[in-house]
Scaffold this active site. Structure first.
Site, PDB file in Angstrom:
ATOM      1  N   GLY A   6       0.852  -1.522  -0.082  1.00 49.56           N
ATOM      2  CA  GLY A   6       0.167   0.043   0.215  1.00 49.56           C
ATOM      3  C   GLY A   6       1.132   1.720   0.143  1.00 49.56           C
ATOM      4  O   GLY A   6       1.617   1.120   0.866  1.00 49.56           O
ATOM      5  N   TYR A  11      -9.623  -4.475  -6.193  1.00 48.73           N
ATOM      6  CA  TYR A  11      -9.632  -3.915  -5.125  1.00 48.73           C
ATOM      7  C   TYR A  11     -10.481  -4.584  -4.646  1.00 48.73           C
ATOM      8  O   TYR A  11     -11.738  -4.116  -4.948  1.00 48.73           O
ATOM      9  CB  TYR A  11      -9.180  -2.377  -5.334  1.00 48.73           C
ATOM     10  CG  TYR A  11      -8.157  -1.628  -5.513  1.00 48.73           C
ATOM     11  CD1 TYR A  11      -7.070  -1.739  -4.097  1.00 48.73           C
ATOM     12  CD2 TYR A  11      -7.563  -1.392  -6.930  1.00 48.73           C
ATOM     13  CE1 TYR A  11      -5.815  -1.478  -5.512  1.00 48.73           C
ATOM     14  CE2 TYR A  11      -7.268  -0.618  -7.665  1.00 48.73           C
ATOM     15  CZ  TYR A  11      -5.823  -0.744  -6.552  1.00 48.73           C
ATOM     16  OH  TYR A  11      -4.565  -0.365  -6.621  1.00 48.73           O
ATOM     17  N   ARG A  57      -6.088   9.647  -7.138  1.00 44.44           N
ATOM     18  CA  ARG A  57      -6.597   8.250  -7.893  1.00 44.44           C
ATOM     19  C   ARG A  57      -8.113   8.700  -7.820  1.00 44.44           C
ATOM     20  O   ARG A  57      -9.213   8.734  -7.193  1.00 44.44           O
ATOM     21  CB  ARG A  57      -6.597   7.071  -6.678  1.00 44.44           C
ATOM     22  CG  ARG A  57      -5.510   6.182  -6.745  1.00 44.44           C
ATOM     23  CD  ARG A  57      -5.090   6.304  -7.642  1.00 44.44           C
ATOM     24  NE  ARG A  57      -3.272   5.454  -7.144  1.00 44.44           N
ATOM     25  CZ  ARG A  57      -2.567   5.468  -7.349  1.00 44.44           C
ATOM     26  NH1 ARG A  57      -2.192   7.092  -7.666  1.00 44.44           N
ATOM     27  NH2 ARG A  57      -1.472   4.676  -7.515  1.00 44.44           N
ATOM     28  N   ASP A  97       6.039   5.570  -4.604  1.00 47.32           N
ATOM     29  CA  ASP A  97       6.228   5.343  -3.759  1.00 47.32           C
ATOM     30  C   ASP A  97       7.799   5.245  -2.705  1.00 47.32           C
ATOM     31  O   ASP A  97       7.880   5.373  -2.126  1.00 47.32           O
ATOM     32  CB  ASP A  97       5.909   3.929  -3.045  1.00 47.32           C
ATOM     33  CG  ASP A  97       4.008   3.734  -3.773  1.00 47.32           C
ATOM     34  OD1 ASP A  97       3.938   5.100  -3.588  1.00 47.32           O
ATOM     35  OD2 ASP A  97       4.194   3.240  -3.655  1.00 47.32           O
TER      36      ASP A  97
END
Ligand code: ADP
Length: 302
Positions: A29, A100, A165, A257
């Site tokens: 994540g 998801y 997103r 990330d």
């Protein structure tokens, strides 16, 4: 001096297909990934913590153990009766797509019961993302911004990756409004140009830089895939850093990330803006040269 980097967001179960078609379970994540990369490349002078919420089932416990085993301090409240979110990767003709199951995950309540962000002192940093904002309802998002403001009043610094997103938001207008609100509270914004061009209509990385600086962020670092990273800090002139060329791009999942983790670990250690960007690019380059969100990496400064 030991400093703390706390990232806040949602870690999910990842189901990734192997070559034999069977799925392997992992955990990932955006904000946890950044913590994971920062932990790998930072020295002993950095404590890394991840704040979120989990359920009270077995897989939530496994996630907590995984976070701890990575050297990241888990700050996880437990929401009875809930579980963690999950995503599944599908591979078709070499292209990855994601499904998801996260709409009722425990992480959506990560602010519940929190009166202040724990364990932070002046000079520590907190990293949040647009995904962290998107998974919270209006009241909880306001509460998170309140917790960040309170921490900021104690000298804690705030970093924010807009990580846009649209599917997690009710409307594009609300998404853009909330992202700019969080940016206004932030000391450092770490956007990716392609997302910003699509959703804010920025014509160039310079425009992205200018928009977040005008919102109030003292430092802005604009990532741009294989293109140059553009950044500015305070009243210093903007800098441009070219990421190293990657011989074979294998999987760009979590590149941003990883960049954030590498950048912040260097920046918090007192590196210059330019050196911190190099550190971010060095970590990201290793991540896109291998498959998966969490890849073992070495730092440029270790
Ligand atoms: P995000 O993953 O958030 O969309 P970017 O695609 O902008 O972020 O990539 C983040 C960083 O990863 C870049 O600044 C760069 O250092 C590295 N990177 C990503 N794609 C490439 C590429 N094709 N070649 C070289 N570096 C890349």
């Amino acid at each position: 001096m030991t400093r703390t980097l706390m990232t806040i967001g949602e870690c999910m179960v990842e189901m990734a297909p192997g070559d034999d078609g069977r799925f392997a379970m992992g955990f990932a994540g955006d904000m946890f990934n950044s913590a994971w990369y920062a932990r790998q490349v930072a020295g002993d002078g950095l404590r890394v913590a991840f704040l979120s919420a989990i359920g009270d089932d077995a897989v939530s416990g496994e996630m907590k153990s995984f976070i701890r085993a990575a050297g990241v301090k888990p700050l996880l409240s437990v929401v009875p009766g809930k579980s963690v979110g999950l995503y599944l990767i599908s591979l078709k003709d070499g292209e990855r797509s994601f499904s998801y199951w996260r709409s009722d995950s425990a992480a959506r309540r990560l602010t519940d019961g929190l009166d202040r962000l724990p364990g932070l002192a002046s000079g520590d940093w907190v990293l949040i993302s647009g995904i962290t904002l998107a998974i919270l309802d209006d009241d909880r998002r306001a509460r998170l911004l309140g917790l960040l403001s309170e921490a900021k009043s104690r000298g804690v610094l705030i970093a924010f990756d807009p990580n846009i997103r649209p599917r997690l938001w009710d409307s594009p207008e609300e998404m853009c409004r909330q992202i700019m609100k969080a940016a206004a509270l932030s000391d450092l914004v770490l956007p990716s140009f392609d997302d910003e061009a699509t959703h804010f209509g920025d014509a160039s990385p310079e425009a992205t830089l200018a928009r977040y600086r005008a919102a109030g962020a003292a430092s802005v670092v604009v990532k741009n895939g294989a293109g140059p990273v553009m950044a500015s800090e305070g009243s210093f002139p903007p800098v441009t850093v070219h990421p190293p060329e990657i011989p074979a791009v294998v999987d760009t999942t979590a590149a941003g990330d990883a960049f954030n983790g590498g950048f912040l670990s260097a920046f918090m250690d007192g590196a210059s803006l330019t050196d911190s960007i190099h550190a971010g690019c060095t970590v990201a380059a290793q991540v896109i040269g291998a498959r998966g969100a969490l890849v073992p990496v070495k730092g440029s400064r270790s």
